[in-house]
Design a protein around this motif. Structure first.
Motif, short mmCIF file in Angstrom:
data_model
loop_
_atom_site.label_atom_id
_atom_site.label_comp_id
_atom_site.label_asym_id
_atom_site.label_seq_id
_atom_site.Cartn_x
_atom_site.Cartn_y
_atom_site.Cartn_z
N LYS A 113 -3.34 0.87 -3.41
CA LYS A 113 -2.89 -0.96 -3.37
C LYS A 113 -2.14 -1.09 -4.69
N GLU A 133 1.05 -3.45 5.49
CA GLU A 133 -0.53 -3.91 5.89
C GLU A 133 -1.35 -2.53 5.61
N LYS A 134 -2.57 -2.98 5.63
CA LYS A 134 -3.42 -1.87 4.90
C LYS A 134 -4.06 -0.91 5.98
N TYR A 184 0.87 -1.18 -0.06
CA TYR A 184 -0.07 0.08 0.06
C TYR A 184 0.78 1.31 -0.13
#
Ligand SMILES: [Zn+2]
Length: 98
Positions: free
Chosen positions: A92, A73-74, A62
């Protein structure tokens, strides 16, 4: 005389065996067979090793469009930019790993 014929057949068989391993290489069966046949099977094996397929895999990361920082991680908003007072949503991206 029969020994020469046997040696020749063995030579062709060896070239076919090497050529049949072509799926692990960038070369195809015919190319590997011709290399093995005309330039000896030793050269064929060398080509097989040096043209070995590389395995790639993709990883999603990301990226923040503002600070260009990558996160594994998102996050809903970029943690880097939030500290600076900006609310930036992450994009993304697909990354190729070797
Ligand atoms: Zn950012």
């Amino acid at each position: 005389m029969i020994e020469i014929l046997l040696a020749f057949l063995l030579y062709i068989a060896l070239s076919i065996v090497i050529a049949s391993r072509a799926k692990n290489s960038h070369l195809d069966f015919a190319q590997l067979f011709l290399i093995s046949f005309f330039l000896t099977p030793i050269t064929g094996v060398t080509f097989l090793i040096t043209t070995k397929k590389r395995f790639y895999y993709y990883v999603y990361q990301y990226r923040c469009p503002r600070c260009n920082y990558y996160f594994t991680e998102k996050h809903s908003n970029c943690p880097q930019c939030i500290e600076e007072g900006y609310k930036v949503s992450l994009k993304k991206v697909k990354k190729i790993m070797t």
